[in-house]
Scaffold this active site. Structure first.
Site, PDB file in Angstrom:
ATOM      1  N   GLU A  18     -49.787 -14.502 -52.874  1.00 45.15           N
ATOM      2  CA  GLU A  18     -50.632 -13.921 -51.836  1.00 45.15           C
ATOM      3  C   GLU A  18     -50.049 -14.141 -50.439  1.00 45.15           C
ATOM      4  O   GLU A  18     -50.111 -13.256 -49.580  1.00 45.15           O
ATOM      5  CB  GLU A  18     -52.043 -14.531 -51.870  1.00 45.15           C
ATOM      6  CG  GLU A  18     -52.883 -14.176 -53.091  1.00 45.15           C
ATOM      7  CD  GLU A  18     -52.637 -15.111 -54.271  1.00 45.15           C
ATOM      8  OE1 GLU A  18     -51.622 -15.848 -54.283  1.00 45.15           O
ATOM      9  OE2 GLU A  18     -53.467 -15.094 -55.200  1.00 45.15           O
ATOM     10  N   ILE A 420     -15.652  -8.505 -53.083  1.00 40.85           N
ATOM     11  CA  ILE A 420     -16.117  -9.659 -53.860  1.00 40.85           C
ATOM     12  C   ILE A 420     -16.846  -9.227 -55.129  1.00 40.85           C
ATOM     13  O   ILE A 420     -17.092 -10.033 -56.021  1.00 40.85           O
ATOM     14  CB  ILE A 420     -16.986 -10.579 -52.973  1.00 40.85           C
ATOM     15  CG1 ILE A 420     -16.203 -11.029 -51.747  1.00 40.85           C
ATOM     16  CG2 ILE A 420     -17.495 -11.793 -53.714  1.00 40.85           C
ATOM     17  CD1 ILE A 420     -14.869 -11.696 -52.050  1.00 40.85           C
ATOM     18  N   GLU A 594     -23.394 -26.754 -53.930  1.00 39.66           N
ATOM     19  CA  GLU A 594     -24.781 -27.205 -53.753  1.00 39.66           C
ATOM     20  C   GLU A 594     -25.264 -28.090 -54.894  1.00 39.66           C
ATOM     21  O   GLU A 594     -26.313 -28.710 -54.774  1.00 39.66           O
ATOM     22  CB  GLU A 594     -25.712 -26.021 -53.543  1.00 39.66           C
ATOM     23  CG  GLU A 594     -25.825 -25.135 -54.745  1.00 39.66           C
ATOM     24  CD  GLU A 594     -26.676 -23.906 -54.447  1.00 39.66           C
ATOM     25  OE1 GLU A 594     -26.345 -23.195 -53.501  1.00 39.66           O
ATOM     26  OE2 GLU A 594     -27.655 -23.697 -55.174  1.00 39.66           O
ATOM     27  N   HIS A 683     -23.246 -10.576 -44.037  1.00 41.34           N
ATOM     28  CA  HIS A 683     -24.671 -10.730 -43.754  1.00 41.34           C
ATOM     29  C   HIS A 683     -25.089 -10.032 -42.475  1.00 41.34           C
ATOM     30  O   HIS A 683     -26.265  -9.932 -42.167  1.00 41.34           O
ATOM     31  CB  HIS A 683     -25.045 -12.217 -43.721  1.00 41.34           C
ATOM     32  CG  HIS A 683     -24.743 -12.877 -45.034  1.00 41.34           C
ATOM     33  ND1 HIS A 683     -23.646 -13.681 -45.213  1.00 41.34           N
ATOM     34  CD2 HIS A 683     -25.350 -12.781 -46.240  1.00 41.34           C
ATOM     35  CE1 HIS A 683     -23.612 -14.076 -46.486  1.00 41.34           C
ATOM     36  NE2 HIS A 683     -24.625 -13.539 -47.122  1.00 41.34           N
TER      37      HIS A 683
HETATM   38  N1  GLN Z   1     -19.724 -11.072 -57.332  1.00 37.31           N
HETATM   39  C1  GLN Z   1     -20.935 -11.389 -56.647  1.00 37.31           C
HETATM   40  C2  GLN Z   1     -21.280 -10.274 -55.667  1.00 37.31           C
HETATM   41  O1  GLN Z   1     -20.413  -9.695 -55.139  1.00 37.31           O
HETATM   42  C3  GLN Z   1     -20.817 -12.686 -55.884  1.00 37.31           C
HETATM   43  C4  GLN Z   1     -22.115 -13.033 -55.207  1.00 37.31           C
HETATM   44  C5  GLN Z   1     -22.131 -14.394 -54.537  1.00 37.31           C
HETATM   45  O2  GLN Z   1     -21.140 -14.925 -54.148  1.00 37.31           O
HETATM   46  N2  GLN Z   1     -23.291 -14.951 -54.337  1.00 37.31           N
HETATM   47  O3  GLN Z   1     -22.436  -9.992 -55.414  1.00 37.31           O
HETATM   48 ZN    ZN Z   2     -20.543 -15.092 -51.926  1.00 39.47          ZN
END
Ligand code: GLN
Ligand code: ZN
Length: 748
Positions: A18, A420, A594, A683
């Site tokens: 909620e 990536i 982490e 980002h």
């Molecule tokens: N291969 C993933 C992507 O490109 C890696 C994501 C990540 O590093 N959290 O989304």
């Molecule tokens: Zn990443």
């Protein structure tokens, strides 16, 4: 003798999320502050009633928040950084959390070793007036319902400061804040509160010895108010600091008996007779019911040291979902051994009753039977166990060392470009999965639609001029869930949400049994992509450590063994990808760092098995197959030798601050394998310019031999839009070409 019970905090997002929904409505202008607060109060009230009904004696209150509890204390204590001071009220509050009109938000980072993120206080000389009105008002509301059971939860001054960004030294900062805490405690006392919990989890960190005098003087002052203080610690044991911490002038101390080894400390040093011991015995970081025999023997050992005990969860229950009984889609034998917040309250009460000698229905025996039924339901996978037993050191090693295998691997132009893995997950792509799940789309239709996305993605990458392509990960909602759903031994909840930060919630998978692969998981999409291009397509996997760290794991076998089981499944996948023609395979480990234990002396033990599990997955690859890995963080200096031991051929890393610091850490350590130092921050919605990336790459060249350098964004592109991604990648390729010309010119 009746044994008391306590709680240290409760989930605050709402049973049906909620608060999340109310926040989103508020931010989008669809509701106002009053209705937002109303929702939060209702959730809080329900939480209190649940705990009252479970007969908890000391109910922790005041931990409900609209975004983050640390942020709430920033505001209450008057620690608002200057850039937000022209704003007020909720506008100011959410600006600190999320930024506003170009004012950057506070930094967000993980709360100790959890997946919960808090906002990092920035503290300098300038303080604003403290204001505890909202907190005191909450206490009054709680008292009206709970009476003396209401125990306010206060974030301790030293933990707050040790987890802050400080512009002054810690002693100065404490002296700044102490008056405010004293004021708060006396206000609470005059409200008739009988006890306050001061949470100081930073006491379990490895360097606590350095702060001994400061803790002593601070708690001396706080105790003089005359309000009984219960000092709360969790997530690990007190280590060498145990003897002086238990002597601090407080009425009680809570210790975590589910992590670290507080029991050994208790046995070795005893426990002061004039203090209550809060026994954190019900694991607040995991979703399993207690194992009666284990818990009872621990409790017996504790009671032989001190009888002044109180039974409670090991920490706030915010780290587990609300109610396991709602998971009606899970097999019953599994559901019966799950314990979310509501079940944990009952376990706390049940243990207290058992210790007090009045467990009427012998509920402990019922739990024991449920575990036995679960073991029948999820038997040991002998084949997996056998494979693990037969492993040799050689199974963790590539067949040739890097220097010898590298010349056999694909040879690309200098500054090879790649990404990536993920490309934009548009609403249309997500809609496909919704339709498939609802049965509105056949599997074959779904696959055809995914393949169309892959084809588009391959074409765009070719047009952008990238050297190494990816299929785009359109078939994956999430890099952990996608693999978990295809592996046996993983379960998924419907309502198992936990707060990650603010309105963001996640549903971690549950590893409940031995993990095994039943069929190839990624080969089909790889083949589709590779069939469309003559360039190399990277196979794309999530690594064993990340799968472990982002799930709720089993408690009956060590995490290391679970990681090795997953690694075996991935090892088979690597072999299948290779057989299907993959010349490069990337194994992502964004969560490796982490998982580091809170105490540095335990780092090596963790890193040893974590790196081994990665090696087990990767080392099946032939020498000519290039193994990539990706990590999204930017601190490597302290674990560089473990990164080296991963023995990946190419490592891509984050560099969001774009100051090359990570790269320097790596080059300083003499790293010899190839590195893709993220050339832009995914980002941010801003499209990076070619010049900016050329600049960054030139710094790279000044520090690392050209043969070692790859060019890529710093993480996956799934949260970006195509309109941002296409020009960004074109600019990135242009930057790489510029560097090729540079180096051509200098070599002439
Ligand atoms: N291969 C993933 C992507 O490109 C890696 C994501 C990540 O590093 N959290 O989304
Ligand atoms: Zn990443």
């Amino acid at each position: 003798m009746t044994i008391q019970t306590a709680t240290l905090g409760y989930p605050r997002i709402g049973k049906n999320r909620e608060v999340k929904k109310a926040l989103e409505a508020f931010w989008s202008g669809k509701s106002n502050a009053e209705s937002l607060r109303k929702v939060a109060h209702e959730v809080e009230l329900t939480n209190w009633k649940t705990q009252l009904l479970a007969d908890i004696d000391c109910i922790g209150i005041g931990d409900t928040t609209l975004y983050d509890l640390v942020l709430d204390w920033i505001v209450r204590l008057g620690l608002i950084p200057e850039r937000f001071q022209s704003l007020t009220g909720l506008e100011q509050y959410f600006a600190m959390a999320r930024g506003k009109d170009g004012i950057p938000a506070l930094e967000m980072t993980k709360w100790l070793d959890t997946n919960y993120h808090y906002l990092v206080p920035e503290i300098d000389q300038t303080l604003q007036p403290a204001n505890f009105d909202d907190f005191l008002e909450t206490v009054r509301r709680a008292q009206a319902l709970l009476g003396e059971r209401a125990v306010p939860i206060v974030l301790g001054p030293l933990t707050l400061l040790r987890l802050s960004r400080l512009e002054l030294n810690l002693e100065q900062a404490v002296s700044h804040l102490l008056d405010r805490y004293l004021l708060l405690l006396s206000e609470l006392k005059s409200l008739g509160v009988v006890e306050v919990q001061i949470h100081e989890p930073a006491l379990v960190l490895g360097d606590t010895a350095n702060f001994k005098a400061l803790y002593q003087s601070t708690f001396d002052s706080l105790s003089r108010v005359g309000l009984p203080i219960h000092l709360v610690t969790y997530f690990d044991d007190l280590g060498a600091a145990y003897p002086w911490i238990v002597e601090l002038p407080v009425a009680g101390i809570s210790l975590d008996f589910t992590r670290g080894d507080n029991l050994a400390l208790l046995k070795a040093y005893g426990f002061p007779v004039d203090k209550q011991l809060g026994v954190g015995i019900v694991d607040a970081r995991n979703i399993w019911k207690i194992r009666p025999e284990l818990v009872l023997s621990t409790l017996e050992a504790i009671q032989s040291v001190t009888s002044q005990v109180r039974i409670q969860p090991s920490a706030s229950l915010q780290f587990v979902p609300y109610d396991a009984m709602r998971e009606t889609n899970l097999p019953e034998p599994l559901r019966n051994v799950l314990s979310f917040a509501e079940q944990k309250l009952n376990e706390v009460a049940m243990l207290a009753h058992t210790l007090s000698g009045d467990d009427p229905g012998d509920r402990m025996a019922v739990v024991q039977t449920q575990w036995e039924a679960f073991e029948q339901f999820s038997p040991v996978n002998e084949a997996v166990k056998q494979r693990l037993r037969n492993l040799t050191i050689g199974d963790l090693e590539r067949s040739l060392p890097y220097e010898q295998r590298q010349p056999q691997q694909p040879q690309l132009p200098p500054f090879p470009t790649t990404t990536i893995g993920s490309f934009p997950q548009t609403p249309e792509v997500r809609q496909l999965r919704v339709k498939l799940k609802r049965g509105e789309m056949a599997q074959s239709e779904y696959e055809a639609a995914i393949d169309a996305e892959i084809a588009k993605c391959i074409q765009l990458q070719e047009e952008a001029g990238l050297d190494v392509l990816v299929h785009g990960e359109f078939e994956r909602t999430d890099m952990v869930e996608f693999f978990g759903q295809q592996l046996s031994g993983f379960a998924f909840t419907e309502q198992g949400w936990v707060q990650s930060y603010g309105s963001r919630c996640v549903r971690p998978p549950i590893i409940y049994g031995d993990v095994a692969r039943t069929a190839p998981m990624t080969v089909r999409e790889f083949q589709v992509a590779q069939s469309l291009t003559s360039k190399i397509v990277k196979g794309m996997l999530t690594g064993p450590v990340t799968l472990i760290n982002w799930s709720f794991v089993r408690m009956d076998i060590p995490r290391s063994e679970q990681a090795m089981q997953i690694a075996l499944a991935l090892r088979d996948e690597v072999a299948d990808l290779e057989a299907a023609g993959a010349k490069m395979v990337q194994i992502d480990e964004p969560a490796l760092r982490e998982g580091l234990p809170l105490k540095p002396e335990r780092w090596n033990e963790y890193l040893a098995w974590a790196v081994d599990s990665f090696r087990l997955a990767a080392s099946i690859a032939k020498p000519e197959t290039q193994i990539h890995t990706h990590m999204c963080y930017s601190e490597f200096g302290d674990i560089i030798e473990h990164i080296e031991r991963l023995d990946a051929d190419v490592l891509s890393i984050e560099n969001s601050r774009s100051n090359n610091e990570t790269l320097f850490e790596i080059t300083d350590a003499g790293y010899r394998h190839q590195v893709g130092n993220g050339v832009y921050d995914v980002h941010s919605p801003t499209v990076p310019s070619t010049e900016q990336m050329v600049q960054q790459l030139r710094t790279g060249v000044a520090n690392l031999p050209v043969e070692q350098i790859w060019v890529n964004p710093d993480c996956g592109l799934k949260t970006r839009r195509w309109e941002e991604v296409i020009p960004a990648l074109k600019n990135m390729v242009a930057a790489a070409r510029q560097l090729r010309e540079d180096s051509h010119a200098t070599s002439k």
